[in-house]
Design a protein around this motif. Structure first.
Motif, mmCIF file in Angstrom:
data_model
loop_
_atom_site.group_PDB
_atom_site.id
_atom_site.type_symbol
_atom_site.label_atom_id
_atom_site.label_comp_id
_atom_site.label_asym_id
_atom_site.label_seq_id
_atom_site.Cartn_x
_atom_site.Cartn_y
_atom_site.Cartn_z
ATOM 1 N N HIS A 183 -10.833 19.667 -5.337
ATOM 2 C CA HIS A 183 -10.497 18.599 -6.273
ATOM 3 C C HIS A 183 -10.148 19.132 -7.661
ATOM 4 O O HIS A 183 -9.680 18.380 -8.507
ATOM 5 C CB HIS A 183 -11.596 17.529 -6.308
ATOM 6 C CG HIS A 183 -11.483 16.562 -5.160
ATOM 7 N ND1 HIS A 183 -12.119 15.356 -5.124
ATOM 8 C CD2 HIS A 183 -10.754 16.639 -4.018
ATOM 9 C CE1 HIS A 183 -11.803 14.728 -3.988
ATOM 10 N NE2 HIS A 183 -10.988 15.503 -3.306
ATOM 11 N N ALA A 217 -8.149 30.911 -2.925
ATOM 12 C CA ALA A 217 -8.446 29.990 -4.022
ATOM 13 C C ALA A 217 -9.768 29.245 -3.827
ATOM 14 O O ALA A 217 -10.026 28.245 -4.461
ATOM 15 C CB ALA A 217 -7.307 29.007 -4.265
ATOM 16 N N THR A 266 -13.655 29.216 -4.395
ATOM 17 C CA THR A 266 -14.634 29.866 -5.243
ATOM 18 C C THR A 266 -15.787 30.364 -4.385
ATOM 19 O O THR A 266 -16.389 29.597 -3.659
ATOM 20 C CB THR A 266 -15.166 28.880 -6.288
ATOM 21 O OG1 THR A 266 -14.052 28.298 -6.917
ATOM 22 C CG2 THR A 266 -16.017 29.589 -7.309
ATOM 23 N N GLY A 270 -17.224 23.890 -4.128
ATOM 24 C CA GLY A 270 -17.416 22.626 -3.437
ATOM 25 C C GLY A 270 -18.296 22.729 -2.203
ATOM 26 O O GLY A 270 -19.021 21.806 -1.869
ATOM 27 N N ASN A 301 -8.789 13.895 -11.834
ATOM 28 C CA ASN A 301 -7.867 15.025 -11.941
ATOM 29 C C ASN A 301 -6.554 14.803 -11.166
ATOM 30 O O ASN A 301 -6.470 13.934 -10.309
ATOM 31 C CB ASN A 301 -8.580 16.283 -11.422
ATOM 32 C CG ASN A 301 -7.815 17.554 -11.707
ATOM 33 O OD1 ASN A 301 -7.071 17.639 -12.694
ATOM 34 N ND2 ASN A 301 -7.966 18.554 -10.849
ATOM 35 N N SER A 306 -5.041 16.240 -16.055
ATOM 36 C CA SER A 306 -4.461 17.185 -15.099
ATOM 37 C C SER A 306 -4.894 18.592 -15.491
ATOM 38 O O SER A 306 -4.620 19.035 -16.601
ATOM 39 C CB SER A 306 -2.935 17.097 -15.094
ATOM 40 O OG SER A 306 -2.399 18.253 -14.473
HETATM 41 P P1 GTP Z 1 -13.514 24.726 -4.524
HETATM 42 O O1 GTP Z 1 -14.025 25.736 -5.497
HETATM 43 O O2 GTP Z 1 -12.987 25.341 -3.282
HETATM 44 O O3 GTP Z 1 -14.483 23.630 -4.247
HETATM 45 O O4 GTP Z 1 -12.215 24.010 -5.169
HETATM 46 P P2 GTP Z 1 -11.986 23.553 -6.677
HETATM 47 O O5 GTP Z 1 -12.530 22.179 -6.879
HETATM 48 O O6 GTP Z 1 -12.456 24.601 -7.623
HETATM 49 O O7 GTP Z 1 -10.407 23.407 -6.708
HETATM 50 P P3 GTP Z 1 -9.351 24.417 -7.335
HETATM 51 O O8 GTP Z 1 -9.424 24.429 -8.813
HETATM 52 O O9 GTP Z 1 -9.427 25.720 -6.628
HETATM 53 O O10 GTP Z 1 -7.988 23.636 -6.962
HETATM 54 C C1 GTP Z 1 -7.624 23.363 -5.629
HETATM 55 C C2 GTP Z 1 -6.119 23.212 -5.539
HETATM 56 O O11 GTP Z 1 -5.690 22.085 -6.288
HETATM 57 C C3 GTP Z 1 -5.354 24.405 -6.111
HETATM 58 O O12 GTP Z 1 -4.231 24.635 -5.315
HETATM 59 C C4 GTP Z 1 -4.930 23.938 -7.473
HETATM 60 O O13 GTP Z 1 -3.765 24.569 -7.946
HETATM 61 C C5 GTP Z 1 -4.709 22.467 -7.254
HETATM 62 N N1 GTP Z 1 -4.939 21.691 -8.483
HETATM 63 C C6 GTP Z 1 -6.051 21.674 -9.227
HETATM 64 N N2 GTP Z 1 -5.902 20.848 -10.275
HETATM 65 C C7 GTP Z 1 -4.656 20.335 -10.195
HETATM 66 C C8 GTP Z 1 -3.910 19.405 -10.993
HETATM 67 O O14 GTP Z 1 -4.354 18.871 -12.004
HETATM 68 N N3 GTP Z 1 -2.648 19.108 -10.561
HETATM 69 C C9 GTP Z 1 -2.110 19.666 -9.443
HETATM 70 N N4 GTP Z 1 -0.882 19.310 -9.117
HETATM 71 N N5 GTP Z 1 -2.786 20.538 -8.676
HETATM 72 C C10 GTP Z 1 -4.038 20.873 -9.044
#
Ligand code: GTP
Ligand code: MG
Length: 452
Positions: free
Chosen positions: A21, A42, A44, A82, A133, A201
């Motif tokens: 997310h 990607a 974490t 996550g 987001n 975003s």
């Molecule tokens: P985990 O650590 O695996 O739980 O995921 P996370 O919540 O840290 O998500 P992460 O930041 O790795 O983003 C997951 C995907 O969503 C990636 O491909 C990001 O580039 C995409 N993403 C995150 N935020 C945005 C956003 O605001 N806009 C768009 N278009 N994509 C996003």
């Protein structure tokens, strides 16, 4: 400056939410780096802590923040993967985080780990804001990089605006179903009564200034008293992770939430069997704006004051547990502090019965969360431990009197290689899942089928 007592410490902000997310991306944007690009898939892998000084925050928030309104030093963000249980984030019987950001993908809305996060936030009474987001994925969106969200909304077509609104109200409705009255943050008068939703975003940075402003405001207004600590007192912290580090052996990544930890200090750390008493060999700190989990070269420091993330290197830490307390002895006796740590661990000790299932979890906090979920489901526990599934767990599960209890429930843990053949040969069923309630549901379904 650690010479004055009662200085305000940095509030600890946990970033929670469902997988993908955007938690890490949001932090990346905030610290202007791109940790997630260096991450395998990607995803974490570990919990990290990042200190963002007030200067940086006010720089990003631009016109929305006047730094002279604030006297808190900044914000310490803790990223939680996550799939990992953020229930590790505990401190002295309560929550380690002072506030939280619940990240929700505007298109996806609430997902299993969102629900799980909400449950923990409710139980610990942690104030939080919702980061709605990925607003940039709204069809027809006209990105306004780094702008405050109102300004960005003004630049959108009516159609894009109404599509986003629809998604936002969906999330507000889901929050309401979860028992929280919520609204778009600019409509919230009292952040103690209502949850603010900040559309943003992480990709384009629009709305991020608003989030930082709301977080600074929340911590300044509601937490200032709690942030006043004796900065020279004996340090207290929580183990986020136990990690082998070349040249140092087992180390513990720790968030210090009170007092100061100094190199050479004797510390007591919660261990698998009993509290570990050891002397700090090195305090390793990532550079400011760097990330504890990706930084290869640590800086050795003489002391670390709350709130901060630090890696502690000391002998005998291999038995330390994620989620366990770390306490500096300083001017008290070792016995006194050992008793303190024992008392704190006793609070989270899981009630076991003569009959029941075997539970294994990755951290003390997740073990506690598992035990709570099983108690609600009226599933008794024979044995509960932190760690991967070992041959002796299978042996213990086999001793259960009732067939339905010959089971191991593993949360965020692996089956050790040397236990694989034992499991094949034993009449024991293994359940693994990374979402607690799904794990409990899987087990309940199995029992139901067995009884048919
Ligand atoms: P985990 O650590 O695996 O739980 O995921 P996370 O919540 O840290 O998500 P992460 O930041 O790795 O983003 C997951 C995907 O969503 C990636 O491909 C990001 O580039 C995409 N993403 C995150 N935020 C945005 C956003 O605001 N806009 C768009 N278009 N994509 C996003
Ligand atoms: Mg992440």
């Amino acid at each position: 400056d650690h010479t004055h007592a009662d200085t305000l410490r940095t509030p600890i902000v946990a970033v929670l939410g469902h997988v993908d997310h955007g938690k890490t991306s949001l932090l990346d944007t905030i610290r202007g780096s791109a940790v997630s690009e260096g991450e395998a898939g990607a995803i974490t892998q570990h919990i990290g802590a990042t200190d963002i000084p007030l200067d940086t925050i006010s720089g990003m928030a631009g016109e929305l923040i006047d730094p002279s309104d604030f006297d808190l030093p900044g914000l310490l963000f803790i990223d939680t993967p996550g799939h990992h249980s953020f229930s590790t984030l505990r401190a002295r019987g309560g929550a380690l985080a002072d506030i939280a950001v619940l990240v929700v993908d505007v298109n996806d809305g609430f997902q299993p780990q969102t629900e799980e996060a909400i449950d923990i936030l409710r139980r610990t009474g942690t104030p939080f804001v919702v980061a709605a987001n990925k607003v940039d994925t709204t069809p027809g969106w006209n990105p306004q990089d780094g702008d405050p969200i109102q300004k960005s909304m003004d630049a959108q077509s009516e159609r894009a605006k109404s599509m986003l609104d629809e998604n936002l109200y969906e999330i507000i409705g889901q929050l309401s179903d979860a028992g929280f009255s919520a609204d778009l943050y600019w409509r919230v008068q009292d952040f103690q009564k209502n949850i603010g939703v900040v559309p943003l975003s992480a990709l384009t940075g629009e709305g991020v200034p608003d989030l930082l402003t709301v977080l600074m405001g929340l911590s300044q207004r509601f937490m200032k008293e709690e942030m006043a600590i004796d900065v020279t007192g004996p340090g207290e912290g929580t183990v986020l992770e136990v990690k082998d580090e070349r040249g140092f052996g087992a180390t513990v990544d720790t968030v210090v939430y009170d007092g100061v930890i100094r190199n050479g200090d004797t510390v007591v750390v919660g261990g698998q069997d009993e509290p570990i008493v050891t002397e700090i060999r090195a305090l390793l700190r990532p550079r400011p704006l760097a990330e504890i989990r990706t930084e290869k070269e640590f800086e050795k420091v003489g002391e670390v004051g709350a709130a901060a993330g630090v890696k502690i290197a000391a002998p005998d830490l291999d038995q330390a547990m994620a989620g366990a307390p770390v306490r500096v002895v300083r001017d008290r006796t070792v016995d006194q502090v050992v008793d303190e740590v024992k008392a704190e661990l006793a609070e989270i000790e899981v009630e076991t019965a003569d009959n029941g299932v075997v539970v294994k979890a990755d951290t003390l906090g997740s073990l506690e969360a598992m035990a709570n979920a099983l108690r609600e489901a009226e599933v008794p526990i024979l044995r509960a431990e932190v760690g991967d599934i070992a041959p002796r767990d299978i042996a213990v599960a086999e001793t259960a009197n009732q067939d339905e209890h010959k089971a191991i429930l593993g949360f965020n843990v692996d089956l050790l290689q040397n236990a694989e053949s034992d499991l094949e040969n034993a009449d024991v069923k293994l359940f693994k899942n990374e979402v607690i309630y799904q794990l409990v549901e899987d087990y309940e379904r199995y029992v139901e089928e067995k009884q048919r």
